[in-house]
Design a protein around this motif. Structure first.
Motif, mmCIF file in Angstrom:
data_model
loop_
_atom_site.group_PDB
_atom_site.id
_atom_site.type_symbol
_atom_site.label_atom_id
_atom_site.label_comp_id
_atom_site.label_asym_id
_atom_site.label_seq_id
_atom_site.Cartn_x
_atom_site.Cartn_y
_atom_site.Cartn_z
ATOM 1 N N UNK A 1 46.160 -12.682 14.215
ATOM 2 C CA UNK A 1 44.988 -13.549 14.152
ATOM 3 C C UNK A 1 43.705 -12.771 14.451
ATOM 4 N N UNK A 2 43.792 -11.788 15.347
ATOM 5 C CA UNK A 2 42.626 -10.962 15.648
ATOM 6 C C UNK A 2 42.240 -10.126 14.433
ATOM 7 N N UNK A 3 43.241 -9.513 13.794
ATOM 8 C CA UNK A 3 42.959 -8.715 12.598
ATOM 9 C C UNK A 3 42.350 -9.578 11.500
ATOM 10 N N UNK A 4 42.871 -10.790 11.329
ATOM 11 C CA UNK A 4 42.338 -11.682 10.301
ATOM 12 C C UNK A 4 40.874 -12.001 10.569
ATOM 13 N N UNK A 5 40.532 -12.239 11.833
ATOM 14 C CA UNK A 5 39.154 -12.552 12.182
ATOM 15 C C UNK A 5 38.225 -11.374 11.917
ATOM 16 N N UNK A 6 38.680 -10.166 12.236
ATOM 17 C CA UNK A 6 37.878 -8.981 11.929
ATOM 18 C C UNK A 6 37.688 -8.862 10.419
ATOM 19 N N UNK A 7 38.722 -9.171 9.680
ATOM 20 C CA UNK A 7 38.657 -9.057 8.225
ATOM 21 C C UNK A 7 37.688 -10.025 7.582
ATOM 22 N N UNK A 8 37.542 -11.223 8.147
ATOM 23 C CA UNK A 8 36.615 -12.175 7.527
ATOM 24 C C UNK A 8 35.247 -12.193 8.201
ATOM 25 N N UNK A 9 35.003 -11.244 9.097
ATOM 26 C CA UNK A 9 33.729 -11.208 9.812
ATOM 27 C C UNK A 9 32.548 -10.925 8.894
ATOM 28 N N UNK A 10 32.799 -10.384 7.733
ATOM 29 C CA UNK A 10 31.722 -10.148 6.775
ATOM 30 C C UNK A 10 31.136 -8.759 6.818
ATOM 31 N N UNK A 11 31.864 -7.799 7.378
ATOM 32 C CA UNK A 11 31.377 -6.423 7.425
ATOM 33 C C UNK A 11 31.582 -5.785 6.058
ATOM 34 N N UNK A 12 30.505 -5.342 5.459
ATOM 35 C CA UNK A 12 30.581 -4.752 4.120
ATOM 36 C C UNK A 12 31.358 -3.446 4.157
ATOM 37 N N UNK A 13 32.207 -3.256 3.156
ATOM 38 C CA UNK A 13 32.950 -1.997 2.972
ATOM 39 C C UNK A 13 33.856 -1.659 4.152
ATOM 40 N N UNK A 14 34.333 -2.664 4.861
ATOM 41 C CA UNK A 14 35.248 -2.407 5.960
ATOM 42 C C UNK A 14 36.556 -1.826 5.431
ATOM 43 N N UNK A 15 36.970 -0.711 6.001
ATOM 44 C CA UNK A 15 38.214 -0.064 5.611
ATOM 45 C C UNK A 15 39.301 -0.473 6.604
ATOM 46 N N UNK A 16 40.175 -1.387 6.172
ATOM 47 C CA UNK A 16 41.198 -1.923 7.074
ATOM 48 C C UNK A 16 42.160 -0.856 7.561
ATOM 49 N N UNK A 17 42.272 0.262 6.827
ATOM 50 C CA UNK A 17 43.218 1.304 7.231
ATOM 51 C C UNK A 17 42.715 2.109 8.430
ATOM 52 N N UNK A 18 41.484 1.852 8.850
ATOM 53 C CA UNK A 18 40.937 2.564 10.011
ATOM 54 C C UNK A 18 40.900 1.703 11.277
ATOM 55 N N UNK A 19 41.364 0.464 11.174
ATOM 56 C CA UNK A 19 41.288 -0.453 12.309
ATOM 57 C C UNK A 19 42.284 -0.053 13.399
ATOM 58 N N UNK A 20 41.797 -0.050 14.640
ATOM 59 C CA UNK A 20 42.633 0.150 15.820
ATOM 60 C C UNK A 20 42.488 -1.084 16.709
ATOM 61 N N UNK A 21 43.547 -1.465 17.384
ATOM 62 C CA UNK A 21 43.501 -2.614 18.282
ATOM 63 C C UNK A 21 44.279 -2.311 19.542
ATOM 64 N N UNK A 22 43.600 -2.475 20.683
ATOM 65 C CA UNK A 22 44.248 -2.363 21.986
ATOM 66 C C UNK A 22 44.114 -3.698 22.704
ATOM 67 N N UNK A 23 45.188 -4.116 23.330
ATOM 68 C CA UNK A 23 45.188 -5.295 24.179
ATOM 69 C C UNK A 23 45.463 -4.806 25.587
#
Length: 415
Positions: free
Chosen positions: A331-353
């Motif tokens: 759900x966190x990744x989905x929210x980042x994805x629809x945040x509206x950041x232009x040219x976001x490269x999903x393959x560079x996303x890191x997430x720490x909890x």
């Protein structure tokens, strides 16, 4: 229950020379509760403020803006709870102005020297008769001592509460130019909280010696890194106001430039106080059980970091997952994805909890185990770190979870 938030102690709140406070029970919405607060400011005090970005601004917000724009020497503030005086049209504006006039007459001031504030239910007429009837009690109390005590500051924090479960107040002392300077602030807010200010009121006073023309900038800078970085539910209210007062009673030289060493020291000292009050609002979020820090790193700009952070912070799916301690972290990744950041490269996303590395290079970390994620989500305070892999900018917002009580509180708000 608030998330690791305690009722402030009167003994811990510092008196600010140049500030007097009176609180009354006016019965504006409910009987037998503090709901009318007056701040009296000594002559020569400097005042700055920021207000809601909601275009449907409440009547008191409109009047405050007018009075500050007039350049008047602000000498009093009057705050009522129980009624927002918002969505009330011309009668609401008239009521806010009559409130200022009544305070001004009692103090021998002009009405432009008084700032009005309201919080509570929207679109109901302000019971002006009750407010005006309660003013003498508040003004008399304020006049009884030459400076507001810690107990009076705490009483004011109680007097501005609506759905808050605890008063919010704090103080700190620091050095400027070799002189000891004090600052005390109060705030209210628990729901309808969103950045660009929200249903929150904040009042911060210091005896620092600051040029009046700097105060609007001081208020904006403090708000931008405190109250404008918190969100409970994404709703931006009609009444939010944050006021900073400098009574200019301290012994150091007048600060005329915020980029000077003393100007920078002032902002550095007041920032933790403003952030403490802002965090207290989130910790007391309606029904909150978790205090969540969302830090977005590796952005190209602050704006895109905040886009991603708020998308996560406002997601009902994310917030309910945190309430349930359910590591449904897609759900966190989905929210980042629809945040509206232009040219976001999903393959560079890191997430720490917390201390757990959940996502690397846009996919599940090979060492991630769901029980590790759940362990962190059971904590009352949680850090979420999101890496965008686009630059070197970092921004942080603070939020809370959504519980069953959030729905109950808001469903019953007017009863």
């Amino acid at each position: 229950m608030p998330v690791q938030l305690n009722t402030p102690l009167a003994a811990d709140l510092l008196a600010i020379p140049g500030v007097r406070i009176g609180v009354a029970q006016a019965g504006i919405r409910k009987a037998n509760r503090k709901d009318l607060t007056v701040f009296l400011l000594d002559e020569g005090s400097a005042v700055g403020a920021v207000f809601t970005q909601n275009r449907y601004a409440a009547a008191p917000v409109q009047v405050c803006r007018e009075h500050l724009a007039s350049g008047a020497d602000i000498r009093a503030m009057v705050i009522n709870t129980g009624n927002a005086n918002a969505g009330t049209g011309e009668p609401g504006l008239a009521a806010a102005r009559q409130t200022c006039t009544a305070v001004a007459r009692a103090l021998g001031l002009s009405h432009e020297q008084v700032l009005p504030f309201s919080t509570g239910v929207i679109m109901e007429p302000l019971p002006l008769d009750r407010l005006l009837a309660g003013l003498p009690q508040a003004l008399e109390q304020a006049a009884q001592s030459p400076v507001a005590s810690g107990a009076q500051w705490l009483s004011a924090a109680e007097g501005v509460m609506t759905t808050d479960t605890l008063p919010k107040a704090a103080s700190r002392q620091f050095l400027l130019g070799g002189s000891t300077v004090s600052a005390t602030g109060i705030a209210k807010g628990a729901g309808m909280i969103r950045p660009n200010m929200a249903t929150m009121l904040g009042f911060l006073a210091t005896d620092a010696n600051v040029a009046s023309e700097l105060m609007s900038t001081v208020a904006r800078r403090l708000a931008d890194i405190s109250f404008n970085r918190v969100t409970v539910d994404g709703d931006t209210s009609t009444n939010d106001s944050f006021v900073v007062v400098a009574t200019c009673r301290a012994g150091h030289a007048l600060i005329t430039d915020l980029s000077s060493p003393d100007g920078q020291a002032l902002l550095a000292a007041l920032t933790p106080l403003a952030q403490h009050l802002a965090h207290a609002i989130v910790r007391d979020g309606e029904g909150a059980t978790k205090f969540i820090t969302i830090r977005v790193e590796g952005g190209q700009t602050a704006a895109e970091c905040l886009q991603a952070a708020y998308a996560v912070a406002h997601s009902p799916l994310v917030k309910t997952a945190f309430f349930a301690s359910d590591p449904n972290l897609g759900r966190i990744l989905a929210a980042v994805g629809y945040a509206g950041i232009a040219d976001l490269d999903a393959t560079k996303i890191e997430l720490h909890l917390g201390d757990v590395h959940v996502v690397t290079a846009g996919g599940r970390h090979p060492d991630y185990r769901e029980e590790d994620g759940q362990r962190v989500m059971k904590d009352a305070e949680i850090l979420v770190r999101i890496g965008l892999g686009r630059g070197d900018v970092t921004e942080t917002v603070w939020t809370c979870d959504f519980s069953h009580d959030y729905v109950t509180i808001n469903a019953d708000y007017r009863s």
